[in-house]
Design a protein around this motif. Structure first.
Motif, short mmCIF file in Angstrom:
data_model
loop_
_atom_site.label_atom_id
_atom_site.label_comp_id
_atom_site.label_asym_id
_atom_site.label_seq_id
_atom_site.Cartn_x
_atom_site.Cartn_y
_atom_site.Cartn_z
N GLY A 195 81.23 48.49 128.63
CA GLY A 195 81.46 47.05 128.74
C GLY A 195 82.68 46.60 127.97
N HIS A 196 83.63 47.51 127.77
CA HIS A 196 84.81 47.24 126.94
C HIS A 196 85.55 45.97 127.40
CE1 HIS A 196 87.80 48.66 124.01
NE2 HIS A 196 88.73 48.31 124.87
N SER A 197 85.63 45.77 128.70
CA SER A 197 86.41 44.64 129.22
C SER A 197 85.78 43.29 128.90
CB SER A 197 86.58 44.77 130.74
OG SER A 197 85.31 44.72 131.40
N ILE A 247 97.36 45.31 119.68
CA ILE A 247 97.87 46.57 119.15
C ILE A 247 97.32 47.71 120.00
CG2 ILE A 247 97.90 48.16 117.20
CD1 ILE A 247 97.75 45.70 115.36
N ASP A 248 96.00 47.81 120.05
CA ASP A 248 95.35 48.82 120.89
C ASP A 248 94.18 48.16 121.60
OD1 ASP A 248 94.31 51.01 122.13
OD2 ASP A 248 93.91 52.17 120.31
N VAL A 249 94.35 47.96 122.91
CA VAL A 249 93.33 47.28 123.71
C VAL A 249 92.45 48.26 124.47
CG1 VAL A 249 94.81 47.05 125.75
CG2 VAL A 249 93.02 45.36 125.34
N ASN A 250 92.78 49.55 124.40
CA ASN A 250 92.15 50.53 125.30
C ASN A 250 91.19 51.51 124.63
OD1 ASN A 250 93.59 49.63 127.65
ND2 ASN A 250 95.42 50.64 126.80
N ASN A 251 90.89 51.31 123.35
CA ASN A 251 90.08 52.30 122.65
C ASN A 251 88.58 52.06 122.87
OD1 ASN A 251 89.02 54.24 120.97
ND2 ASN A 251 90.19 53.62 119.17
N PHE A 260 88.92 47.52 118.46
CA PHE A 260 89.92 46.60 118.99
C PHE A 260 90.86 46.22 117.86
CE2 PHE A 260 86.01 46.16 121.30
CZ PHE A 260 86.38 46.05 122.63
N SER A 261 92.16 46.32 118.09
CA SER A 261 93.13 45.92 117.07
C SER A 261 94.16 45.01 117.70
CB SER A 261 93.79 47.15 116.45
OG SER A 261 94.32 48.01 117.44
#
Length: 623
Positions: free
Chosen positions: A396-398, A520-524, A530-531
């Motif tokens: 459910g990351h999105s 910074i990092d949306v895909n982890n 989330f950064s």
């Protein structure tokens, strides 16, 4: 007794739907002139056969107290000799079918305490305001680049005394210092307009011009608002211009006809709430409601309105397929124009769950004209993610990133309101999965993420105590929780978080501009980290935010950062003093000047479990 004299122009505007101060002649008013003191009454009852006045001053016998029909559109008026201040009254209306109705005054300034339902002649003038400094400051600044954290309050259940409601005076003594201590900028009051049923929370009103007598007299509410302003706290009124309750003494079938509501049953009946929908295309209804907004601003110095159930207003409520209600949409535009013409610093906040475009764009640019909108999509997505077991969150990351695709399309308030903690939905704390410690850790994380996300903030009362039980709408908050270590520590955490938020320009100055946020990092998704960066107006004013939604501690974690000499951890939701595992970064984090995550440098740090961390850059100190 003679009928009052009305301005032909005011009468025209009233029926046309543009009168903004209808309360100046509608309802009851004590007047004085060379002939002496008298009390005037005026009511709109377009299909009444006759209207009379019944009250405590005539032993509720209306004979001889008939109102004169002023025009064919249905204004009725009468002048009664003497000062009737404090007297109770109703309009005795005979319908075209011969039925007799006793109705309270739609424009009445005060009401009897429930279960009694009469209006009271009340003079609002005479209260000595002392909030000039607040009003001047409000009018001279813009809220868009200021911090805003709203405390949503139901006055009847925030706290009780011997099982009874606190009065407006007692709320001023107890609620205002509490709100100030916690750092909130505004109090949003669930509707305080007069209403017959406690558990409607004020959303089903009978007295739009009458603050509920449950907590005291109108001047005492003015005193509460005045004291809020003296303590730099704004007051927002939850306001319901879409529908009203159907109690016999109220607006429903006021004169035997559907005067205030739609004539067609499918449009009129709001079956979900058991109410009737206002006919927002009718001129007299528009004047009633627009004047009511002006009334609360002018007479009570209200700082803003949260408009309830906008979705129910802009779409026809009871048709199988949603289609826009053009008359209601026109009303909202006219309302917002009128409000901002009176005072451009007022907050007009739409509680809107639809994807209607340009809700917070000015009317002259094609918008609805609000200046804020609740971000219901963000709230639903974030709570869905938080309620997901950690081992499944990567799927459910999105849910956590989608809001940034539209975060700057409107001016948003991020709401965790009363609607999310009632009717079996559980409290915010209890929505969190896991054991006792994990629930608190994730709740701290949730609010840390909320404060770092673009948008102003709103929290329902009691959530700052981290209750396990949802809102009990007949009892006071669970104040006893402050005797328990984890709840006490959470409350300290929340107070510190709000004060940090208010002191960090990067967290609010560019809330409504895309330049205020950068991933910074949306895909982890694997590590559920989330950064991102929040930026202020000043060059190099930024914070780096890292949120870990997994229970795993990551040591030696590398994060890309903008150019700086080093970074300091200024916030960590996992700090031991807040009940965390104390996986903190006490020493400055040196910047390695190599491109990482597409940024000019990087730092290596500890990422706490279920933790929110804020990093602040240092310049000129060397590596």
């Amino acid at each position: 007794m003679n009928a009052m004299m009305l301005s032909d122009y005011d009468v025209f505007l009233f029926h046309e739907g543009s009168l903004q101060q209808a309360y100046q002649f509608m309802g009851s008013h004590v007047r004085k002139d060379s002939r002496g003191t008298y009390t005037e009454f005026c009511v709109w009852a377009p299909n009444a056969r006759s209207v009379s006045l019944a009250g405590s001053f005539n032993d509720w016998k209306s004979a001889g107290y008939e109102l004169q029909k002023w025009n064919r559109e249905g204004l009725w008026a009468v002048r009664v000799d003497g000062d009737l201040t404090g007297e109770t009254y109703k309009y005795e209306i005979t319908t075209l079918s011969g039925e007799r109705k006793l109705k309270s005054d739609p424009y009445g300034f005060a009401s009897e305490k429930r279960p009694q339902t009469a209006s009271i002649v009340y003079e609002l003038e005479g209260f000595q305001w002392s909030d000039e400094e607040w009003l001047e400051k409000r009018s001279g600044s813009s809220i868009y680049d200021k911090p805003m954290f709203i405390y949503e309050v139901h006055a009847g259940t925030w706290k009780k005394k011997d099982g009874k409601f606190l009065s407006y005076k007692e709320l001023a003594r107890e609620l205002i210092p509490y709100v100030k201590e916690h750092g909130f900028t505004h109090i949003e009051l669930l509707p305080v307009t007069e209403h017959p049923f406690d558990r409607s929370w004020g959303y089903q009103s009978t007295g739009y011009y009458s603050p509920t007598s449950r907590y005291g007299e109108p001047h005492e509410l003015m005193g509460f608002i005045d004291e809020c302003h003296r303590n730099d706290i704004g007051v927002i009124l939850d306001w319901v211009p879409g529908h009203f309750c159907k109690d016999a003494h109220g607006l429903y079938q006021f004169d035997g006809s559907f005067a205030y509501e739609y004539g067609e049953e499918r449009d009129r009946e709001n079956y979900t709430w058991g109410t009737a929908n206002f006919d927002l295309g009718k001129g007299e209804v528009r004047s009633f409601l627009i004047s009511n907004a002006r009334f609360w601003m002018e007479m009570y110095h209200i700082d803003g309105f949260r408009i309830d159930a906008v979705a129910n207003i802009i779409y026809w409520a009871n048709q199988g397929q949603q289609s826009p209600n053009e008359g209601a949409i026109g009303f909202l535009k006219k309302l917002n124009q009128a409000v901002f013409e009176y005072d451009s610093s007022i907050l007009m906040i739409a509680e809107d769950s639809t994807d209607w475009p340009q809700v917070t764009s000015p009317v002259h640019y094609g918008g609805l004209g609000f200046n804020y909108k609740w971000n219901m999509g963000w709230m639903n997505d974030v709570l869905d993610y938080m309620e997901t077991p950690p081992e499944k969150r990567k799927d459910g990351h999105s849910l956590m990133t989608f809001s940034l695709l539209y975060a700057f399309s409107e001016n948003y308030v991020l709401p965790f309101s009363h609607d999310e903690v009632v009717h079996g939905k559980k409290s915010l704390l209890d929505k969190m999965p896991g054991d006792y410690w994990q629930k608190f850790a994730q709740y701290r994380l949730l609010l840390g993420f909320m404060c770092a996300h673009p948008g102003k903030k709103l929290l329902f009362m009691g959530s700052e105590l981290a209750p396990f039980s949802e809102w009990k709408d007949l009892e006071e908050l669970d104040w006893h929780l402050m005797n328990y270590d984890f709840h006490h520590k959470f409350n300290s955490y929340f107070k510190d978080l709000v004060h940090l938020y208010k002191g960090a320009e990067a967290l609010y100055e560019l809330d409504h501009q895309s330049g205020g946020f950068e991933w910074i990092d949306v895909n982890n998704s694997e590590q559920q980290i989330f950064s991102f960066i929040r930026r202020g107006k000043k060059e190099n004013d930024h914070l780096v935010v890292i949120c870990n939604f997994s229970p795993i501690v990551y040591h030696g974690y590398k994060v890309g950062v903008p150019h700086a000499d080093s970074y300091r951890e200024i916030w960590n939701s996992d700090a031991g003093k807040y009940g965390g595992s104390d996986q903190v970064n006490p020493a400055p984090l040196s910047v390695h000047h190599e491109t990482y995550h597409g940024k000019a440098g990087s730092v290596v740090m500890t990422i706490p479990p279920y933790g929110a961390v804020y990093l602040k850059p240092d310049y000129g100190r060397g590596e």
